[in-house]
Scaffold this motif. Structure first.
Motif, PDB file in Angstrom:
ATOM      1  N   ASP A 249       3.257   3.606  -8.564  1.00 22.54           N
ATOM      2  CA  ASP A 249       4.162   4.673  -8.156  1.00 22.54           C
ATOM      3  C   ASP A 249       3.367   5.913  -7.756  1.00 22.54           C
ATOM      4  O   ASP A 249       3.266   6.264  -6.579  1.00 22.54           O
ATOM      5  CB  ASP A 249       5.118   4.984  -9.309  1.00 22.54           C
ATOM      6  N   LYS A 250       2.772   6.589  -8.757  1.00 24.67           N
ATOM      7  CA  LYS A 250       1.996   7.807  -8.500  1.00 24.67           C
ATOM      8  C   LYS A 250       0.698   7.739  -9.292  1.00 24.67           C
ATOM      9  O   LYS A 250       0.725   7.497 -10.501  1.00 24.67           O
ATOM     10  CB  LYS A 250       2.794   9.051  -8.924  1.00 24.67           C
ATOM     11  N   ALA A 251      -0.420   7.956  -8.613  1.00 25.25           N
ATOM     12  CA  ALA A 251      -1.716   7.922  -9.296  1.00 25.25           C
ATOM     13  C   ALA A 251      -2.658   8.931  -8.657  1.00 25.25           C
ATOM     14  O   ALA A 251      -2.652   9.127  -7.441  1.00 25.25           O
ATOM     15  CB  ALA A 251      -2.333   6.527  -9.235  1.00 25.25           C
ATOM     16  N   LEU A 252      -3.464   9.556  -9.508  1.00 24.30           N
ATOM     17  CA  LEU A 252      -4.518  10.448  -9.051  1.00 24.30           C
ATOM     18  C   LEU A 252      -5.819   9.949  -9.645  1.00 24.30           C
ATOM     19  O   LEU A 252      -5.993   9.933 -10.868  1.00 24.30           O
ATOM     20  CB  LEU A 252      -4.246  11.885  -9.502  1.00 24.30           C
ATOM     21  N   VAL A 253      -6.721   9.491  -8.782  1.00 22.43           N
ATOM     22  CA  VAL A 253      -8.042   9.026  -9.212  1.00 22.43           C
ATOM     23  C   VAL A 253      -9.003  10.191  -9.035  1.00 22.43           C
ATOM     24  O   VAL A 253      -9.020  10.835  -7.978  1.00 22.43           O
ATOM     25  CB  VAL A 253      -8.509   7.817  -8.381  1.00 22.43           C
ATOM     26  N   VAL A 254      -9.798  10.498 -10.062  1.00 17.78           N
ATOM     27  CA  VAL A 254     -10.666  11.676 -10.018  1.00 17.78           C
ATOM     28  C   VAL A 254     -12.085  11.332 -10.433  1.00 17.78           C
ATOM     29  O   VAL A 254     -12.312  10.433 -11.246  1.00 17.78           O
ATOM     30  CB  VAL A 254     -10.125  12.808 -10.929  1.00 17.78           C
ATOM     31  N   TRP A 272      -8.469  11.209  -5.207  1.00 21.46           N
ATOM     32  CA  TRP A 272      -7.814  10.267  -4.307  1.00 21.46           C
ATOM     33  C   TRP A 272      -6.383  10.095  -4.802  1.00 21.46           C
ATOM     34  O   TRP A 272      -6.143   9.641  -5.921  1.00 21.46           O
ATOM     35  CB  TRP A 272      -8.543   8.922  -4.299  1.00 21.46           C
ATOM     36  N   LEU A 273      -5.434  10.485  -3.972  1.00 23.70           N
ATOM     37  CA  LEU A 273      -4.026  10.488  -4.354  1.00 23.70           C
ATOM     38  C   LEU A 273      -3.309   9.276  -3.772  1.00 23.70           C
ATOM     39  O   LEU A 273      -3.401   9.000  -2.573  1.00 23.70           O
ATOM     40  CB  LEU A 273      -3.353  11.772  -3.845  1.00 23.70           C
ATOM     41  N   VAL A 274      -2.596   8.556  -4.617  1.00 18.20           N
ATOM     42  CA  VAL A 274      -1.752   7.449  -4.181  1.00 18.20           C
ATOM     43  C   VAL A 274      -0.340   7.775  -4.627  1.00 18.20           C
ATOM     44  O   VAL A 274      -0.100   8.005  -5.807  1.00 18.20           O
ATOM     45  CB  VAL A 274      -2.216   6.110  -4.800  1.00 18.20           C
ATOM     46  N   ASN A 275       0.587   7.820  -3.681  1.00 17.22           N
ATOM     47  CA  ASN A 275       1.955   8.218  -3.995  1.00 17.22           C
ATOM     48  C   ASN A 275       2.917   7.394  -3.152  1.00 17.22           C
ATOM     49  O   ASN A 275       3.120   7.668  -1.976  1.00 17.22           O
ATOM     50  CB  ASN A 275       2.142   9.705  -3.726  1.00 17.22           C
ATOM     51  N   SER A 276       3.496   6.380  -3.741  1.00 16.35           N
ATOM     52  CA  SER A 276       4.382   5.482  -3.005  1.00 16.35           C
ATOM     53  C   SER A 276       5.694   6.159  -2.636  1.00 16.35           C
ATOM     54  O   SER A 276       6.446   5.667  -1.803  1.00 16.35           O
ATOM     55  CB  SER A 276       4.670   4.226  -3.822  1.00 16.35           C
ATOM     56  N   ARG A 277       5.998   7.295  -3.270  1.00 17.89           N
ATOM     57  CA  ARG A 277       7.257   7.988  -3.010  1.00 17.89           C
ATOM     58  C   ARG A 277       7.114   9.077  -1.951  1.00 17.89           C
ATOM     59  O   ARG A 277       8.074   9.720  -1.563  1.00 17.89           O
ATOM     60  CB  ARG A 277       7.789   8.588  -4.308  1.00 17.89           C
ATOM     61  N   LYS A 278       5.887   9.293  -1.486  1.00 13.54           N
ATOM     62  CA  LYS A 278       5.633  10.326  -0.473  1.00 13.54           C
ATOM     63  C   LYS A 278       6.100   9.812   0.888  1.00 13.54           C
ATOM     64  O   LYS A 278       5.495   8.921   1.480  1.00 13.54           O
ATOM     65  CB  LYS A 278       4.140  10.643  -0.425  1.00 13.54           C
ATOM     66  N   SER A 279       7.193  10.331   1.391  1.00 17.08           N
ATOM     67  CA  SER A 279       7.748   9.928   2.684  1.00 17.08           C
ATOM     68  C   SER A 279       8.030   8.434   2.735  1.00 17.08           C
ATOM     69  O   SER A 279       8.054   7.849   3.814  1.00 17.08           O
ATOM     70  CB  SER A 279       6.784  10.315   3.828  1.00 17.08           C
ATOM     71  N   GLY A 280       8.208   7.824   1.571  1.00 18.76           N
ATOM     72  CA  GLY A 280       8.529   6.401   1.528  1.00 18.76           C
ATOM     73  C   GLY A 280       7.365   5.487   1.799  1.00 18.76           C
ATOM     74  O   GLY A 280       7.523   4.273   1.886  1.00 18.76           O
ATOM     75  N   ASN A 281       6.160   6.040   1.956  1.00 17.30           N
ATOM     76  CA  ASN A 281       5.001   5.211   2.264  1.00 17.30           C
ATOM     77  C   ASN A 281       3.867   5.487   1.298  1.00 17.30           C
ATOM     78  O   ASN A 281       3.725   6.588   0.782  1.00 17.30           O
ATOM     79  CB  ASN A 281       4.501   5.484   3.695  1.00 17.30           C
ATOM     80  N   MET A 282       3.045   4.482   1.095  1.00 16.50           N
ATOM     81  CA  MET A 282       1.865   4.650   0.255  1.00 16.50           C
ATOM     82  C   MET A 282       0.795   5.411   1.031  1.00 16.50           C
ATOM     83  O   MET A 282       0.522   5.095   2.192  1.00 16.50           O
ATOM     84  CB  MET A 282       1.324   3.269  -0.153  1.00 16.50           C
ATOM     85  N   LEU A 283       0.205   6.413   0.428  1.00 17.25           N
ATOM     86  CA  LEU A 283      -0.902   7.114   1.071  1.00 17.25           C
ATOM     87  C   LEU A 283      -2.153   6.260   0.951  1.00 17.25           C
ATOM     88  O   LEU A 283      -2.493   5.800  -0.125  1.00 17.25           O
ATOM     89  CB  LEU A 283      -1.154   8.459   0.390  1.00 17.25           C
ATOM     90  N   SER A 284      -2.841   6.024   2.040  1.00 14.74           N
ATOM     91  CA  SER A 284      -4.081   5.250   1.963  1.00 14.74           C
ATOM     92  C   SER A 284      -5.171   6.110   1.357  1.00 14.74           C
ATOM     93  O   SER A 284      -5.098   7.334   1.365  1.00 14.74           O
ATOM     94  CB  SER A 284      -4.507   4.783   3.356  1.00 14.74           C
ATOM     95  N   ALA A 285      -6.191   5.452   0.797  1.00 13.21           N
ATOM     96  CA  ALA A 285      -7.239   6.183   0.089  1.00 13.21           C
ATOM     97  C   ALA A 285      -7.906   7.215   0.981  1.00 13.21           C
ATOM     98  O   ALA A 285      -8.178   8.335   0.561  1.00 13.21           O
ATOM     99  CB  ALA A 285      -8.272   5.198  -0.447  1.00 13.21           C
ATOM    100  N   GLN A 286      -8.182   6.835   2.254  1.00 16.11           N
ATOM    101  CA  GLN A 286      -8.908   7.774   3.104  1.00 16.11           C
ATOM    102  C   GLN A 286      -8.062   8.995   3.472  1.00 16.11           C
ATOM    103  O   GLN A 286      -8.565  10.093   3.617  1.00 16.11           O
ATOM    104  CB  GLN A 286      -9.421   7.085   4.379  1.00 16.11           C
TER     105      GLN A 286
END
Length: 408
Positions: A249-254, A272-286
């Motif tokens: 769902d939501k993760a912050l890798v530091v 590195w932010l991963v947020n599956s709820r951001k605009s309905g899409n998963m943010l890619s690592a880059q």
């Protein structure tokens, strides 16, 4: 070891080969499948020690333990071989705590943990920050005893009076009926590691298990938000990609610029932010990569030498008690370090996104700081809430509840 239960994984080992970008997908699938089968057999205790060592060594030297798909499947095997938890009962408890839902935080479980192994020997930052965060979130801290430091998370919390072995899978719902804080002691929830642990410790190099702890959470399917610290910068994109694959769902890798598995109080931290709820899409690592500094949280930088007491569990517990009692000097570098990491957990959870009126109704006084920092996170609002949790006694209340119920 000679028993009918012992299986031979030579066939799995024979399918292992170094993967490259040019490796055909069917060959990659064959390697991933072979590792999954071998890992399952190892965790079930159906493999002789020599073959466990051969598997881990082969994966290391073929650099297979840095392939996202392989890390993901190994973590999945660890979770599937973990002691089963009563998911339905935990969901009912979460419903009872639905008043915690705020902003985009829905009231799910959260974790704040590092891979360890950064060799900086700092105070137990993520453990303390997880207790503070439980003032607002359902915290399910997953951890173990020290491996490379004097005081691991389990060592510290036992020194603080908690009986961690009492936190069994069936007892988890009782824990969360009494407090927002829970510590899931890895040996209790991952009995299969008893077959693997002694062997990996004898090998003179890192193995895939150095990475799997934060990815093998026993209540993984109920985790809504997490902050994961990694001890080397090259692991950041790897973990973010694994989280994308597994659909978190939501993760912050530091990773602190000093190769620190926390958000650093000394200087820049890579995130590195991963947020599956951001605009309905998963943010890619880059696209989800950025940096934060202590100044983004409203604090001056402090050298790591000022927050690395290298203490025993008993020595570190004295610091933790002082923090929870609200007796720490406001300018103490260790307190700043803790507040920074707690703030990140609160910000990534989404609870900081509510309005001032909503926060006041829920008993959090003052004006919500709406200004966002790097990654679009309300980091300074996270600090404000973390400070209030300490000074109001909210954090101590949650910790005292955990100690009381584990000793009951």
């Amino acid at each position: 070891m000679a028993s009918p239960e012992v299986v031979d994984i030579k066939g799995h080992l024979g399918n292992l080969t170094k993967l490259t970008l040019q490796t055909p997908s069917d060959e990659k699938d064959k390697v991933v499948s072979a590792i999954a089968g071998a890992m399952d057999a190892c965790l079930k205790g159906k493999v002789v020690p020599a073959q466990i060592a051969a598997l881990l060594t082969t994966m290391h030297f073929l650099e297979l333990d840095y392939i996202p798909d392989i890390i993901d499947v190994c973590a999945r095997e660890m979770r599937e071989n973990a002691a089963p938890v009563p998911v339905g009962a935990l969901e009912q408890v979460m419903e009872q705590h639905k008043s915690l839902a705020a902003g985009s935080y829905r009231g799910g479980f959260c974790d704040l943990v590092g891979t360890g192994g950064d060799k900086h020997n700092t105070f137990n930052i993520s453990t303390t920050a997880s207790i503070i965060s439980s003032s607002y979130l359902m915290m399910a801290k997953h951890g173990n005893r020290a491996s490379t430091s004097k005081s691991g998370s389990a060592d510290l919390l036992q020194s603080m009076g908690a009986k961690l072995e009492a936190v069994t899978p069936d007892f988890l719902p009782v824990i969360y009926k009494n407090t927002n804080y829970g510590f899931l002691f890895a040996p209790v929830f991952h009995p299969g590691m008893a077959h693997v642990g002694p062997i990996r410790k004898q090998l003179p190099w890192r193995t895939v298990f150095n990475l799997l702890g934060p990815l093998a959470h026993p209540v993984n399917e109920l985790i809504e938000s997490r902050v994961i610290g990694v001890a080397r910068k090259e692991l950041g994109p790897l973990f973010a990609t694994v989280f994308e694959i597994s659909g978190v769902d939501k993760a912050l890798v530091v990773c602190g610029e000093e190769n620190l598995d926390e958000i650093s109080c000394a200087g820049p931290t890579n995130c590195w932010l991963v947020n599956s709820r951001k605009s309905g899409n998963m943010l890619s690592a880059q696209f989800g990569a950025f940096q934060v500094t202590p100044q983004d949280f409203g604090f001056p930088p402090h050298p790591l030498s000022e927050v690395a007491p290298g203490g025993t569990p008993e020595e570190n517990s004295m610091i933790l008690r002082k923090i929870l009692a609200g007796d720490m000097d406001d300018e103490d570098p260790i307190l700043h370090f803790v507040l920074i990491n707690a703030a990140a957990m609160l910000a990534i959870s989404g609870c900081c996104e509510e309005t001032t009126e909503e926060a006041n109704v829920r008993g959090i006084p003052g004006d919500v700081i709406t200004k966002t920092g790097p990654g679009g996170l309300r980091l300074k609002e996270g600090v404000r809430r973390a400070k209030y949790a300490v000074n109001s006694g909210l954090a101590k209340k949650q910790w005292d509840g955990f100690v009381r119920i584990t000793n009951s």
